[in-house]
Design a protein around this motif. Structure first.
Motif, PDB file in Angstrom:
ATOM      1  N   GLU A 312       3.090   3.234   4.533  1.00 55.12           N
ATOM      2  CA  GLU A 312       1.825   3.983   4.979  1.00 55.12           C
ATOM      3  C   GLU A 312       0.781   3.169   4.956  1.00 55.12           C
ATOM      4  OE1 GLU A 312       0.728   7.599   5.559  1.00 55.12           O
ATOM      5  OE2 GLU A 312       2.828   8.093   5.815  1.00 55.12           O
ATOM      6  N   VAL A 313       0.863   1.708   4.956  1.00 61.80           N
ATOM      7  CA  VAL A 313      -0.089   0.749   4.444  1.00 61.80           C
ATOM      8  C   VAL A 313      -1.400   0.718   5.391  1.00 61.80           C
ATOM      9  CG1 VAL A 313      -0.371  -1.713   4.681  1.00 61.80           C
ATOM     10  CG2 VAL A 313       1.570  -0.962   3.507  1.00 61.80           C
ATOM     11  N   MET A 314      -0.990   1.276   6.701  1.00 61.22           N
ATOM     12  CA  MET A 314      -2.076   1.358   7.651  1.00 61.22           C
ATOM     13  C   MET A 314      -2.721   2.705   7.639  1.00 61.22           C
ATOM     14  SD  MET A 314      -2.140  -0.751  11.191  1.00 61.22           S
ATOM     15  CE  MET A 314      -2.458  -2.583  11.041  1.00 61.22           C
ATOM     16  N   THR A 315      -1.703   3.667   7.353  1.00 61.40           N
ATOM     17  CA  THR A 315      -2.035   5.087   7.694  1.00 61.40           C
ATOM     18  C   THR A 315      -2.477   6.058   6.566  1.00 61.40           C
ATOM     19  OG1 THR A 315       0.232   5.599   7.717  1.00 61.40           O
ATOM     20  CG2 THR A 315      -0.558   5.235   9.967  1.00 61.40           C
ATOM     21  N   GLY A 316      -2.097   5.429   5.551  1.00 61.00           N
ATOM     22  CA  GLY A 316      -2.322   6.181   4.237  1.00 61.00           C
ATOM     23  C   GLY A 316      -3.796   6.355   3.917  1.00 61.00           C
ATOM     24  N   PHE A 317      -4.091   7.589   3.343  1.00 64.85           N
ATOM     25  CA  PHE A 317      -5.485   7.945   2.894  1.00 64.85           C
ATOM     26  C   PHE A 317      -6.316   8.290   3.787  1.00 64.85           C
ATOM     27  CE2 PHE A 317      -3.141   5.443  -0.533  1.00 64.85           C
ATOM     28  CZ  PHE A 317      -3.241   6.447  -1.695  1.00 64.85           C
ATOM     29  N   GLY A 318      -6.018   8.913   4.825  1.00 68.68           N
ATOM     30  CA  GLY A 318      -6.947   9.511   5.726  1.00 68.68           C
ATOM     31  C   GLY A 318      -6.901   9.146   7.200  1.00 68.68           C
TER      32      GLY A 318
END
Length: 504
Positions: A312-318
């Motif tokens: 989730e390096v790109m997609t994490g946290f919103g």
């Protein structure tokens, strides 16, 4: 002749013992055979003569202002770029400041940050006072404590907040410095926990620039690592480019999962530590998984005793409208997840590896086998803790879902309908992408990683001339502005992109 005491008869020949054959002074009576080994003459070495004295810093480093010419010359003389050739230093704009979703160069030109830099400046270019204050307070208290020698309170506080927010029993957290580091750590943890080696990854994927994650990567960049790391097995995405798994999402997911299960059985489940995949492959073009695919991967992992790692390096946290993109898929909780960019809004280098309770318990008693000097850096942790609370306080997820996503979908649809060079589009949350095609053939204008054609180079110039900045990687055109973008700013950005696309 040898002394008779050293001889024994073998047929009609007489042989001597090994002790008589191998002696310091050679075979008895034969001093030139088997004597102590004579070394060659010593090799001559030319000692270095280069001057390694410390140089003299020039007064310009204490000047308040460098001219654009000074900056450009220093960048060209001494700077190097990542992934691409460094010749772009000649033309890249010199960025002086940022504000909101905009960047400004030294000539005063405004650029809308169309991809949040490398899909990472999620909170824009204006740092909230709460984040500045948290970082300053930490710098005043304890700017650095090595993670294994002491606990700074903010590390415990951030871990507790993540445990409260993350679904299921994702309760254990490590804090590397980058997404690649986080994925490297996740791979190592999976192998140590399971005692198995193989890691499955998709062909259309990117997991980081260090050797292990780069070999795990599927796109063209893995060739730079020359695949020196071992134990990685490639699998097909549910969105292949040159054939179809099926005409419906459900059929495509079922066929892709059947192929994956065939691979698992053929490789041997007892050899596979983890299936590691991006929840939504980002650099590959925002490849939103077919309905049921991620749920099916989770089911296969459970069936065969394999860990599931969600990158989730790109997609994490919103970025996709949920705190973590895997939350879009019913019942899916990874055994390990990684994230980075959005954790601090990229105002500080920090990433996270989250693990489920069973894995955390295992490493309570066993060494994790991973570490780095700057992991769990106190100032970066303070930035992350304050940034995450800012995301919650401002209901940023609601803004992405209710304002950004509807506009993103409608504008992408408009561009596909208008421009024959645009093949299709995908969007989820504030994460969108267009595919460029040759309208006469339906083929992609190029394959990812190939040199741009003159026409695409002209498009890139128009992209920048229209006041857009971001990573442009044909045949994909990513649309991933900061999550804070307003509806009017987003519409303006799409108008700029529309005009640039008209040059194709």
């Amino acid at each position: 002749m040898f002394p008779r005491s050293s001889l024994r008869r073998l047929g009609h020949r007489q042989v001597c013992s090994f002790r008589d054959l191998s002696r310091t002074e050679g075979v008895a009576g034969y001093p030139n055979v088997n004597a102590r080994f004579k070394e060659d003459p010593p090799r001559k070495r030319s000692l270095p003569t280069a001057n390694n004295k410390l140089g003299q810093a020039s007064p310009r480093h204490w000047d308040q202002k460098w001219s654009d010419e000074d900056v450009r010359k220093a960048a060209m003389d001494h700077g190097m770029l990542t992934w691409t050739s460094s010749a772009a230093m000649e033309t890249n704009p010199i960025i002086e400041r940022g504000e909101g979703v905009y960047l400004y160069d030294t000539a005063g030109k405004q650029y809308l940050d169309w991809t949040s830099e490398a899909v990472c400046v999620n909170l824009g270019h204006t740092m909230p006072d709460s984040v500045k204050q948290a970082m300053n307070e930490q710098m005043d208290k304890a700017p650095f404590v090595y993670g294994g020698m002491g606990i700074v309170p903010v590390r415990a506080q951030l871990s507790a907040l993540l445990a409260e927010l993350a679904p299921g029993d994702l309760n254990g957290f490590l804090f590397p410095s980058s997404g690649g580091e986080a994925n490297d750590c996740a791979i190592r943890l999976a192998r140590l926990f399971t005692g198995k080696t193989k890691i499955f990854n998709q062909y259309r994927s990117y997991h980081g620039g260090t050797l292990g994650p780069l070999t795990a990567t599927g796109d063209f960049r893995r060739r730079f690592g020359q695949e020196h790391a071992s134990g990685f097995v490639k699998m097909f995405n549910p969105e292949p480019f040159f054939f179809s798994w099926g005409k419906t999402d459900e059929k495509a997911a079922e066929m892709a999962l059947s192929c994956l299960e065939e691979q698992i059985v053929a490789e041997g489940p007892s050899t596979i530590a983890a299936i590691m995949l991006e929840s939504v492959p980002g650099s590959a073009g925002v490849l939103i998984p077919a309905v049921g695919y991620m749920e099916g991967v989770r089911a296969l992992c459970d069936k065969y005793g394999i860990l599931m790692i969600c990158d989730e390096v790109m997609t994490g946290f919103g970025r996709t409208g949920e705190m973590f993109a895997f939350q879009h898929f019913d019942g899916v909780i990874p055994d390990i997840f990684t994230s980075a960019k959005g954790l601090t809004g990229s105002w500080q280098p920090l990433s996270v590896v989250g693990v489920r309770q069973e894995i955390k318990d295992f490493f309570w008693e066993h060494p994790s086998g991973w570490g780095s000097t700057f992991q769990a850096h106190p100032v970066a942790l303070a930035c992350a803790y304050a940034s995450l609370k800012h995301i919650l306080d401002t209901d940023l997820l609601g803004h992405v879902k209710n304002t950004v996503q509807p506009t993103m979908i409608s504008e992408l649809d408009r561009l596909v309908s208008k421009h024959s060079h645009v093949k299709q589009a995908r969007a989820i949350g504030a994460f969108g992408c267009l595919d460029l095609q040759d309208p006469s053939t339906g083929e992609r204008v190029m394959q990812l990683g190939e040199p741009m054609t003159p026409k695409l180079q002209a498009f890139k110039k128009a992209f920048n001339a229209e006041g857009l900045i971001g990573f442009l990687r044909p045949p994909q055109v990513h649309c991933a502005p900061p999550l804070i973008i307003s509806e009017s700013e987003l519409l303006d950005g799409f108008q700029r992109l529309d005009r640039a696309l008209s040059t194709l």
